[in-house]
Design an enzyme around this catalytic site. Structure first.
Site, PDB file in Angstrom:
ATOM      1  CD  GLU A 197      -1.638   4.036   8.063  1.00  0.00           C
ATOM      2  OE1 GLU A 197      -1.470   4.384   9.251  1.00  0.00           O
ATOM      3  OE2 GLU A 197      -1.540   5.128   7.604  1.00  0.00           O
ATOM      4  CG  HIS A 245      -1.370   9.244   3.365  1.00  0.00           C
ATOM      5  ND1 HIS A 245      -1.169   7.762   3.914  1.00  0.00           N
ATOM      6  CD2 HIS A 245      -0.212   9.077   4.556  1.00  0.00           C
ATOM      7  CE1 HIS A 245      -0.610   7.157   5.485  1.00  0.00           C
ATOM      8  NE2 HIS A 245      -0.397   8.384   5.461  1.00  0.00           N
ATOM      9  CE1 TYR A 285       0.375   2.683  13.713  1.00  0.00           C
ATOM     10  CE2 TYR A 285      -1.722   3.601  12.610  1.00  0.00           C
ATOM     11  CZ  TYR A 285      -0.690   3.046  12.275  1.00  0.00           C
ATOM     12  OH  TYR A 285      -0.275   3.497  11.183  1.00  0.00           O
ATOM     13  CD  GLU A 287      -4.744   7.657   9.840  1.00  0.00           C
ATOM     14  OE1 GLU A 287      -3.977   8.311  10.598  1.00  0.00           O
ATOM     15  OE2 GLU A 287      -4.659   6.574  10.367  1.00  0.00           O
ATOM     16  CG  ASN A 289      -4.766   3.637   9.149  1.00  0.00           C
ATOM     17  OD1 ASN A 289      -4.829   2.126   8.542  1.00  0.00           O
ATOM     18  ND2 ASN A 289      -4.911   4.271   8.298  1.00  0.00           N
ATOM     19  NE  ARG A 344      -3.291   2.546   2.459  1.00  0.00           N
ATOM     20  CZ  ARG A 344      -3.802   2.929   3.846  1.00  0.00           C
ATOM     21  NH1 ARG A 344      -2.870   3.060   4.641  1.00  0.00           N
ATOM     22  NH2 ARG A 344      -3.688   4.593   3.598  1.00  0.00           N
TER      23      ARG A 344
HETATM   24  C1  FCB Z   1      -0.708   6.931  10.286  1.00  0.00           C
HETATM   25  C2  FCB Z   1      -0.634   7.828   8.939  1.00  0.00           C
HETATM   26  C3  FCB Z   1       0.612   7.375   8.715  1.00  0.00           C
HETATM   27  C4  FCB Z   1       1.157   6.918  10.166  1.00  0.00           C
HETATM   28  C5  FCB Z   1       0.359   6.218  11.387  1.00  0.00           C
HETATM   29  C6  FCB Z   1       1.659   5.930  12.585  1.00  0.00           C
HETATM   30  O1  FCB Z   1      -1.976   7.987  11.397  1.00  0.00           O
HETATM   31  O2  FCB Z   1      -1.817   7.205   8.548  1.00  0.00           O
HETATM   32  O3  FCB Z   1       1.308   8.245   7.823  1.00  0.00           O
HETATM   33  O4  FCB Z   1       1.920   8.225  10.390  1.00  0.00           O
HETATM   34  O5  FCB Z   1      -0.084   7.227  11.665  1.00  0.00           O
END
Ligand code: FCB
Length: 461
Positions: free
Chosen positions: A360, A122, A302, A167, A300, A78
Site C-alpha cells: 500500500e 483486512h 504513507y 497491518e 504499507n 490486491r
Molecule cells: C491502511 C489500511 C487501508 C487504508 C489505508 C489508508 O492502514 O490498510 O485499509 O485504510 O490505511
C-alpha cells in the site's frame, strides 16, 4: 530537472483495496456480520454515521471494476476476502455463495491477465468469533488457520500471492488499545495479547500453507520511520520507543524471535510472560530465503512519524506532531517520500534483505468532482511519482523490492473517517456510482506501460 528511471523487468504493478471498504452488501447471500458491520451501525463511531452497506457496490460491480483495472494495465490486484462471507459463523460451515464470489473474481482477473494478491484478513472479523473473545481468545490462531485452509484449498491453484493479515499493529492499537477502530476497545492489558495471537495466527496459516500451498505467502505491515522532533534526549528516546512500538513489534518476533525489550517496560504489568515456544513458532514462520518457502513482507507506507516526548500519553510517553511547513494530505499525514527509501533500507539491514512488496502507498486529497470525464488530482500524481522515485532509490541500493500497489484503486470507505477521505485512482460519484479515472490513474497507466517514471512534466520532485 528531468530524470527518468526504469524498474526491473517483471516488477509487479498493482492497486489495492479491501473487502469492507469497497464491496457493500455485507450481509448478502448468507454472509455473517463482521465487527466492522457492528461498529458502523453503532452510532457515533464513524464520521457522519457512514457505513460499508453500499461502499463502492463492488460486490455487484466487480466486472466493471476489473474492466477498469485492465484499462489501467494493472499487472496485479490486491484485495481481501471477507471472512464472514465464506464462513458466516467464522468457523465450520462454508457458505458456497460467498466463496463463489471470490472464485469468480479470481477467474475474471486471470482472464484479463491480472494476478490476484489475496489478503485473508483486512480487519473484518466475523462478529460470531468476536462473541467468543475475538483475537483475545487463545483459539483465534487456530480459527484463522482453518479459515485460511478453506481459501488455500479453493484458490491456491490460481492465486500466486497470499497475505495473511493486513497491518496487525492497526488491528491491535486502534482496535484494542485506543478504540478508534473496530472493535473499539481501550484496554492496556488486551493489546499485547491480541498482538501475540495475531502473530501466532500468521504462523499457523503459514504452517498450513507450507503443507499444501504452491506459491508465496507473506504478511503486510504498516511501517514509518520515526524521527525525533528535536535534538533533545527526551524526544530522541521517544522516537526510539515509537520505533519499537510501531515498526518492530511484529517484525522482530518474526525475524529475530524476540519482542523489542522496550515493549515490556512500556506495558509494565500488562505485558504477559510469553512462552518461548510461541516465539519459536512465530520465528519459524518467517524462514525466508529457503527456496520453496519464498515468503515476503508487504510494506504499507504513507508517511513518517515526527515524535515528541509526552509523559501524558500512555503507554508510549510519546506523540506524533506535524511539521509546521510540510505538505500534508487530508488525513493530516505529512508527504515524506524519503521515508519510504529509509524504511526499505532499514528492512534490508535489520532483517537480512527479505523479499518485499509495497502493498500500500497512496494519499487522500480533496479532489474536485468529475467535469467532462476528468478529475485533476496533481497532488496525488506528485505523491505517487515521488514515492516511486523513493522506491527506485531503494532498489538501486539492493533492496529486494518486487512490486508496488497503489492504495487505492477506488475512492472508498476509509474506516472511522467514512467516505470523507479519498485515496482512489478512480473517483466514484456517490449518487450513481459512476466511476471516473482521475489524472493519477492516467499517469499510473503510463508508468505501468513504460515500466518507468518520467518526473519532469508537472512534477515538483
Ligand atoms: C491502511 C489500511 C487501508 C487504508 C489505508 C489508508 O492502514 O490498510 O485499509 O485504510 O490505511
Amino acid at each position: 530537472m528531468t530524470s527518468e528511471v526504469s524498474f526491473p523487468n517483471g516488477f509487479l504493478w498493482g492497486a489495492a483495496t479491501s473487502a469492507y471498504q469497497i464491496e457493500g452488501q455485507p450481509l448478502a447471500d448468507g454472509a455473517g456480520p463482521s465487527i466492522w458491520h457492528r461498529f458502523t451501525h453503532n452510532p457515533g463511531q464513524v464520521a457522519n454515521g457512514e457505513t460499508g452497506d453500499l461502499a463502492c457496490d463492488h460486490y455487484r460491480r466487480s466486472e466493471e471494476d476489473i474492466a477498469l483495472m485492465a484499462d489501467l494495465g494493472l499487472g496485479a490486484y490486491r484485495f481481501s476476502i471477507a471472512w464472514g462471507r465464506v464462513l458466516p459463523e467464522g468457523r465450520g460451515r462454508v457458505n458456497a455463495k460467498g466463496l463463489d464470489f471470490y472464485r469468480r473474481l479470481v477467474d475474471a482477473l486471470l482472464e484479463r491477465g491480472i494476478q490476484p494478491m489475496v489478503t485473508l484478513y483486512h480487519w473484518d472479523l466475523p462478529a460470531a468469533l468476536h462473541d467468543r473473545g475475538g483475537w483475545l481468545n487463545p483459539d483465534s490462531p487456530a480459527w484463522f488457520a482453518d479459515y485460511a485452509q478453506v481459501l488455500f484449498r479453493a484458490l491456491d491453484d490460481r492465486v500466486s500471492r497470499w497475505v495473511t493479515l493486513n497491518e496487525p499493529w492497526v488491528v491491535t492499537v486502534p482496535g484494542y488499545l485506543e478504540g478508534a477502530l473496530a472493535p473499539g476497545h481501550r484496554d492496556l492489558f488486551e493489546a499485547p495479547r491480541v498482538a501475540h495471537h495475531l502473530l501466532l495466527a500468521h504462523a499457523e496459516a503459514v504452517g498450513v500453507y507450507r503443507s499444501m500451498g504452491r506459491h508465496q505467502i507473506g504478511l503486510a505491515v504498516n511501517l514509518e520511520p520515526q524521527h525525533s522532533a528535536s535534538p533533545s534526549p527526551e524526544d530522541q528516546a521517544a522516537a526510539q520507543r515509537r520505533d519499537a512500538f510501531i515498526n518492530r513489534w511484529f517484525l522482530d518476533p518474526l525475524f529475530l524471535g524476540t519482542y523489542p525489550t522496550e515493549l515490556a517496560s512500556l506495558f509494565g504489568l500488562a505485558w504477559p510472560d510469553f512462552a518461548d515456544s510461541d516465539l519459536a513458532r512465530i520465528r519459524a514462520a518467517m524462514a525466508h530465503g529457503t527456496g520453496a518457502r519464498s515468503d515476503f513482507i508487504g510494506v504499507n507506507y504513507y508517511s513518517r512519524g515526527l515524535v515528541r516526548a509526552n509523559p501524558n500519553s500512555v503507554p508510549l510517553g510519546a506523540e506524533r506532531v506535524s511539521p509546521a511547513d510540510a505538505l500534508c494530505t487530508t488525513m493530516g499525514w505529512e508527504v515524506y517520500p524519503r521515508g519510504l527509501t529509509e524504511i526499505l533500507l532499514w528492512l534490508r539491514d535489520r532483517y537480512s534483505n527479505p523479499p518485499l512488496y509495497i502493498t500500500e502507498n497512496g494519499a487522500a486529497f480533496n479532489d474536485p468532482p468529475a467535469m467532462d470525464g476528468m478529475v485533476p488530482d496533481p497532488d496525488r500524481v506528485n505523491y505517487l511519482r515521488s514515492h516511486l522515485h523513493a522506491a527506485h532509490e531503494a532498489l538501486k541500493q539492493g533492496v529486494d523490492l518486487r512490486g508496488y500497489f497503489v492504495w487505492s484503486l477506488l475512492d472508498n470507505f476509509e474506516w472511522a473517517h467514512g467516505y470523507s477521505q479519498r485515496f482512489g485512482l478512480i473517483q466514484i460519484d456517490p449518487l450513481n456510482q459512476t466511476r471516473t479515472l482521475k489524472a493519477s490513474a492516467h499517469a499510473y497507466r503510463e508508468i505501468i506501460r513504460g515500466n518507468r517514471i518520467h518526473s519532469s512534466e508537472g512534477s515538483t520532485i
